[in-house]
Design a protein around this motif. Structure first.
Motif, mmCIF file in Angstrom:
data_model
loop_
_atom_site.group_PDB
_atom_site.id
_atom_site.type_symbol
_atom_site.label_atom_id
_atom_site.label_comp_id
_atom_site.label_asym_id
_atom_site.label_seq_id
_atom_site.Cartn_x
_atom_site.Cartn_y
_atom_site.Cartn_z
ATOM 1 N N LYS A 1 40.884 -11.158 43.042
ATOM 2 C CA LYS A 1 41.311 -12.315 43.828
ATOM 3 C C LYS A 1 40.878 -12.171 45.282
ATOM 4 O O LYS A 1 40.431 -13.141 45.916
ATOM 5 C CB LYS A 1 42.833 -12.473 43.758
ATOM 6 N N MET A 2 40.992 -10.960 45.813
ATOM 7 C CA MET A 2 40.579 -10.720 47.195
ATOM 8 C C MET A 2 39.086 -10.987 47.375
ATOM 9 O O MET A 2 38.674 -11.604 48.369
ATOM 10 C CB MET A 2 40.895 -9.273 47.593
ATOM 11 N N ALA A 3 38.290 -10.515 46.430
ATOM 12 C CA ALA A 3 36.846 -10.694 46.537
ATOM 13 C C ALA A 3 36.476 -12.178 46.535
ATOM 14 O O ALA A 3 35.636 -12.631 47.342
ATOM 15 C CB ALA A 3 36.151 -9.962 45.395
ATOM 16 N N ALA A 4 37.110 -12.944 45.659
ATOM 17 C CA ALA A 4 36.825 -14.379 45.603
ATOM 18 C C ALA A 4 37.271 -15.075 46.882
ATOM 19 O O ALA A 4 36.572 -15.960 47.410
ATOM 20 C CB ALA A 4 37.525 -14.994 44.386
ATOM 21 N N LEU A 5 38.418 -14.667 47.391
ATOM 22 C CA LEU A 5 38.935 -15.291 48.610
ATOM 23 C C LEU A 5 38.020 -14.996 49.797
ATOM 24 O O LEU A 5 37.744 -15.883 50.617
ATOM 25 C CB LEU A 5 40.353 -14.802 48.887
ATOM 26 N N LYS A 6 37.549 -13.766 49.895
ATOM 27 C CA LYS A 6 36.703 -13.393 51.034
ATOM 28 C C LYS A 6 35.421 -14.216 51.060
ATOM 29 O O LYS A 6 35.002 -14.701 52.129
ATOM 30 C CB LYS A 6 36.385 -11.908 50.990
ATOM 31 N N VAL A 7 34.799 -14.384 49.918
ATOM 32 C CA VAL A 7 33.580 -15.199 49.842
ATOM 33 C C VAL A 7 33.883 -16.633 50.266
ATOM 34 O O VAL A 7 33.155 -17.244 51.067
ATOM 35 C CB VAL A 7 32.979 -15.161 48.426
ATOM 36 N N ALA A 8 34.959 -17.194 49.735
ATOM 37 C CA ALA A 8 35.310 -18.585 50.046
ATOM 38 C C ALA A 8 35.698 -18.745 51.507
ATOM 39 O O ALA A 8 35.370 -19.760 52.144
ATOM 40 C CB ALA A 8 36.455 -19.038 49.141
ATOM 41 N N PHE A 9 36.410 -17.761 52.050
ATOM 42 C CA PHE A 9 36.855 -17.819 53.445
ATOM 43 C C PHE A 9 35.660 -17.932 54.378
ATOM 44 O O PHE A 9 35.616 -18.787 55.268
ATOM 45 C CB PHE A 9 37.676 -16.566 53.754
ATOM 46 N N ARG A 10 34.686 -17.074 54.169
ATOM 47 C CA ARG A 10 33.507 -17.095 55.037
ATOM 48 C C ARG A 10 32.704 -18.386 54.844
ATOM 49 O O ARG A 10 32.184 -18.959 55.807
ATOM 50 C CB ARG A 10 32.637 -15.869 54.765
ATOM 51 N N LYS A 11 32.623 -18.845 53.612
ATOM 52 C CA LYS A 11 31.852 -20.051 53.332
ATOM 53 C C LYS A 11 32.498 -21.286 53.941
ATOM 54 O O LYS A 11 31.807 -22.153 54.511
ATOM 55 C CB LYS A 11 31.694 -20.219 51.825
ATOM 56 N N GLU A 12 33.830 -21.394 53.822
ATOM 57 C CA GLU A 12 34.534 -22.607 54.239
ATOM 58 C C GLU A 12 34.850 -22.633 55.732
ATOM 59 O O GLU A 12 34.877 -23.716 56.336
ATOM 60 C CB GLU A 12 35.838 -22.751 53.453
ATOM 61 N N PHE A 13 35.099 -21.466 56.328
ATOM 62 C CA PHE A 13 35.665 -21.448 57.677
ATOM 63 C C PHE A 13 34.740 -20.848 58.746
ATOM 64 O O PHE A 13 34.933 -21.120 59.930
ATOM 65 C CB PHE A 13 36.972 -20.658 57.686
ATOM 66 N N TRP A 14 33.766 -20.051 58.385
ATOM 67 C CA TRP A 14 32.991 -19.292 59.366
ATOM 68 C C TRP A 14 31.589 -19.883 59.528
ATOM 69 O O TRP A 14 30.846 -20.017 58.564
ATOM 70 C CB TRP A 14 32.902 -17.837 58.919
ATOM 71 N N ASN A 15 31.248 -20.229 60.782
ATOM 72 C CA ASN A 15 29.908 -20.775 61.045
ATOM 73 C C ASN A 15 29.063 -19.822 61.886
ATOM 74 O O ASN A 15 28.089 -20.246 62.511
ATOM 75 C CB ASN A 15 30.007 -22.150 61.711
ATOM 76 N N ARG A 16 29.462 -18.560 61.912
ATOM 77 C CA ARG A 16 28.799 -17.479 62.647
ATOM 78 C C ARG A 16 29.061 -17.525 64.146
ATOM 79 O O ARG A 16 28.623 -16.629 64.885
ATOM 80 C CB ARG A 16 27.282 -17.449 62.383
ATOM 81 N N LYS A 17 29.823 -18.520 64.570
ATOM 82 C CA LYS A 17 30.223 -18.597 65.977
ATOM 83 C C LYS A 17 31.744 -18.651 66.138
ATOM 84 O O LYS A 17 32.286 -18.186 67.127
ATOM 85 C CB LYS A 17 29.604 -19.825 66.640
ATOM 86 N N ARG A 18 32.391 -19.211 65.141
ATOM 87 C CA ARG A 18 33.848 -19.373 65.209
ATOM 88 C C ARG A 18 34.389 -19.689 63.830
ATOM 89 O O ARG A 18 33.644 -20.136 62.939
ATOM 90 C CB ARG A 18 34.234 -20.490 66.170
ATOM 91 N N LEU A 19 35.685 -19.460 63.671
ATOM 92 C CA LEU A 19 36.408 -19.873 62.471
ATOM 93 C C LEU A 19 37.099 -21.193 62.747
ATOM 94 O O LEU A 19 37.683 -21.396 63.824
ATOM 95 C CB LEU A 19 37.470 -18.837 62.095
ATOM 96 N N ALA A 20 37.077 -22.076 61.772
ATOM 97 C CA ALA A 20 37.839 -23.324 61.864
ATOM 98 C C ALA A 20 37.943 -23.924 60.476
ATOM 99 O O ALA A 20 36.960 -23.948 59.725
ATOM 100 C CB ALA A 20 37.177 -24.306 62.825
#
Length: 777
Positions: free
Chosen positions: A525-544
């Motif tokens: 579950k952690m591995a899936a969440l980490k991939v999704a977190f970066r994909k959905e929220f991280w644009n390499r400059k900020r999280l949102a």
């Protein structure tokens, strides 16, 4: 006495003690009371006379009360404020275990007990609806139990509230006492109680409503003798009707005392502290009505503040004012100092604030609520490992037992408990059960019994949480959809970071409790969440998150780093965000500051810490505020004490790497500091470190306790050329030069270079490490 009294026991931790459980032995005592069940805010006096042929070396007494009791034997005070607020779960009650043998004598004896029945459920107490006293002890052939032979009467000097009542969160009422209605020296052995009524027997445990009896699990409270105030010599000798401000040495838990003479009866004296009327709701205060003549009185309902404020009318002569300090039985054994006096002040204020927020349980503040808010507890229990001796672990243990004991049939958990607050705060519960809460407790304490007991509840609660097809967690609003005070809160970031840390903690707990398959499922579950977190929220400059329209949330960025959702390649962008974003309350600021150190930017973390806490550091208050603005809440809130942990764990660098400090590390991050000293009261004993850094030289002296192995880290960053340019000596002998290790003292080995440190592994003892080399320009 540095924390309220003389320590009654050596500072031992939980060790391998079994998990708390209700008593299973035969209980022959009865619950007793007056004929009526209450009413609320009743003070009842009980007496029992007995004769003993001889006194054994030990006489174990079991004593329970709804709600608090004071015990005298043969006229001597044995227990000052016994009992814990009820209860370990919705139906049961705590019981004290006290050795009363030192107070008994061969021949005639008397037992006197004063019981205060709250009769009111609040945020930290579950009222049974009935006042009660239970007592059981065996002195060889003599059984001393509460039964129909005991005498009782209402202590009518204690009356109903007339002053501003405490707010609804508190179960305590004001203590209002009329000396004209006193019942004499009723605790004395010679007192004649023949005119008192016989008690009414209410039933033997586990009779309802008190249920089963659970050992209290924490030491009896410590208490001092009556003390003088800091400005004692300046206090008046006669009342004027104005406020007399009696200054305490620091914000403390106290019961105020007075010694006065009144020409006539009926003069009204009031007592409160400077913190009684903090924003958000009134706390407890006291009222005393004089009889004629000379008299002494101590108001037994504890209050807290920086000063006690007496209002004493004209015509009353003041012979003396004072206070008794009481509190949780642990010493302020940890310490921290550095080359920055402001950070030293911040650490010390956090330590004082932490201790002030400990008694029956950890709580958020000692005035408005006194409640076991578990988001606060996560920060408090971590501080306790660096600030207090290991008796503090018993309070952490009780907090865990209470949280899981109040888990509901629908699997939800709520805090604060015990009491009538039944609203789930999902983010705080995730913080509690995960890596930051339960796992941190285990790593420092080694209390496997706690993790074994808690894990089924953790697994049950996590089953309520679902992940979307993308892998992100589905938001659960609970009963109070709260993530932090302040503005610009990006809730999805926090939800996912807390859930990720909860899964991480659960996986670790599953592994040590023999539930390996569960650990694997959590990590998937952690591995899936980490991939999704970066994909959905991280644009390499900020999280949102997609719905967040404001500036970047510092809380979300900090927590994502702490959780491990963002890596080293992301840190420069995170630091750029944190440089301009300051929205977190003191509660979430801990995790923002921690992120700086996890990113290896100690100088940045210390700079932000100084800036954010500047007002609290400069304040004359001995404690830390609830909010950045002191006018917005209480002035004693332990959730603001995160810097204490960070300074000891990450600046001094002392942290366990295996449970109970079987192995631990010293990986200092001094940033712009030139020196740091810390003393850490670990589960194995005191760990002392003394570190200095100057151009071309780094010195670290470690004294470590038995049964430990330490990893000592020598930072390479201060030296031009790194490890290859360093010469390292230990206890006066060179052991490393040009990257080559020369075996030296027995018990010391070279562990290589990693993460910006040259690492040495050291057996217990004292090690003086000096690294020299060309300084970085």
């Amino acid at each position: 006495m540095d924390a309220g009294g003389t320590a009654s026991k050596p500072p031992m931790g939980v060790g391998t003690q079994p998990w708390p459980a209700p008593l299973t032995e035969a209980l022959t005592g009865q619950w007793i009371w007056q004929k009526d069940n209450g009413p609320a805010n009743t003070w009842s006096a009980f007496r029992k006379k007995l004769t003993l042929a001889r006194v054994p070396d030990t006489v174990r007494a079991l004593i329970a009360a709804d709600s608090k009791y004071w015990l005298w034997i043969n006229g001597k005070l044995v227990v000052f404020e016994g009992g814990l607020k009820r209860g370990p779960n919705p139906t049961d009650t705590y019981v004290d275990e006290v050795d009363i043998a030192p107070y008994l004598t061969a021949g005639d004896n008397s037992i006197a007990v004063l019981v205060w029945y709250f009769g009111k459920t609040g945020f930290s107490h579950q009222s049974s609806g009935k006042g009660g006293l239970f007592f059981q002890a065996d002195a060889e052939d003599t059984s001393i139990v509460t039964d129909g032979s005991w005498r009782v009467r209402a202590h009518t000097a204690y009356g109903p509230q007339t002053l501003t009542a405490p707010n609804y969160r508190l179960s305590e009422s004001n203590v209002e006492y009329d000396a004209r209605k006193e019942i004499g020296e009723w605790t004395a052995t010679t007192f004649d109680d023949a005119g008192w009524a016989s008690v009414t027997v209410k039933g033997a445990p586990p009779v309802a409503p008190w249920g089963q009896l659970w050992p209290r699990g924490i030491p009896l409270f410590r208490h001092s003798a009556i003390k003088e105030y800091e400005n004692q010599s300046a206090l008046p000798t006669a009342g004027t009707g104005g406020v007399i401000r009696a200054r305490l040495p620091y914000n403390a838990q106290v019961t105020p005392y007075l010694h006065v003479s009144s020409a006539s009866a009926g003069a009204v004296i009031t007592m409160k502290t400077d913190r009684t009327d903090e924003k958000g709701g009134a706390s407890v205060r006291a009222r005393y009505v004089t009889r004629a003549g000379e008299q002494e009185y101590e108001s037994l309902g504890w209050m807290s503040g920086n000063e006690v404020q007496y209002t004493i009318p004209t015509g009353v002569q003041i012979l003396g004012l004072g206070y008794r300090e009481s509190g949780y039985d642990a010493d302020l054994s940890g310490s921290f100092s550095s080359s920055d006096s402001k950070l030293n002040t911040l650490w010390t204020k956090a330590q004082r604030t932490l201790y002030l927020n400990m008694r029956d349980s950890y709580f958020d503040c000692p005035t408005r609520e006194r409640a076991l808010w578990w988001g606060d507890v996560v920060i408090e229990l971590e501080q306790s490992f660096y600030a207090l001796d290991r008796r503090a672990d018993f309070l952490s243990r009780n907090g865990i037992n209470t949280l899981i004991g109040w888990q509901r049939e629908d699997k939800t958990m709520s805090a604060p408990v015990p009491g009538n607050y039944d609203t789930e705060l999902p983010a705080q519960i995730l913080a509690s059960i995960g890596r930051a809460g339960f796992w941190t407790y285990f790593l420092h304490s080694g209390d496997l019994a706690a993790i074994t007991a808690a894990y089924p509840h953790v697994k049950s609660y996590l089953s309520l949480w679902k992940q979307s097809d993308s892998g992100l967690v589905v938001h659960r609003p609970g009963g109070w959809d709260w993530a932090d005070w302040g503005t610009n809160i990006d809730v999805p970031l926090l939800d996912n970071a807390w859930y990720f840390m909860a899964l991480d903690g659960a996986a670790r707990m599953a592994e040590v409790t023999g539930n390996g398959p569960d650990a694997g499922a959590y990590r998937e579950k952690m591995a899936a969440l980490k991939v999704a977190f970066r994909k959905e929220f991280w644009n390499r400059k900020r999280l949102a998150s997609p719905g967040h329209s404001g500036p970047p949330d510092d809380r979300g960025h900090g927590l994502a780093v702490v959780a491990g959702l963002l890596g080293a390649e992301d840190w420069p962008a995170v630091k750029a965000v944190l440089a301009t974003s300051t929205h977190a309350s003191p509660y979430m600021e801990k995790y923002v500051l921690e992120a700086y150190f996890r990113m290896g930017d100690a100088s940045g973390g210390l700079a932000r810490m100084r800036s954010r806490y500047a007002t609290m550091i400069q304040s004359s208050s001995t404690t830390l505020y609830e909010h950045w603005d002191p006018s917005e809440g209480t002035l004693n809130h332990a959730w603001s004490g995160g810097p204490l942990t960070l300074l000891s764990e990450l600046v001094a660098g002392v942290a366990p790497t295996k449970p109970a400090y079987e192995t631990f590390q010293i990986l200092p991050q001094l940033g712009d500091l030139s020196s740091v000293k810390a003393s850490v009261p670990s589960a194995k004993g005191i760990i002392d470190v003394d570190i200095t850094s100057k151009a071309g030289q780094f010195t670290l002296t470690l004294t470590s306790p038995p049964d430990t192995t330490a990893t000592i880290g020598i930072p390479t960053a201060p030296f031009s050329g790194g490890a290859a340019a360093m010469v390292v000596s230990v206890n006066g002998s060179d052991i490393l030069a040009g990257g080559a290790f020369t075996p030296g003292a027995q018990g010391l080995t070279y562990a290589g270079e990693e993460g910006g440190y040259v690492k040495l592994t050291a057996a217990p003892g004292t090690w003086s490490v000096v690294a020299r080399g060309p300084a970085v320009p």
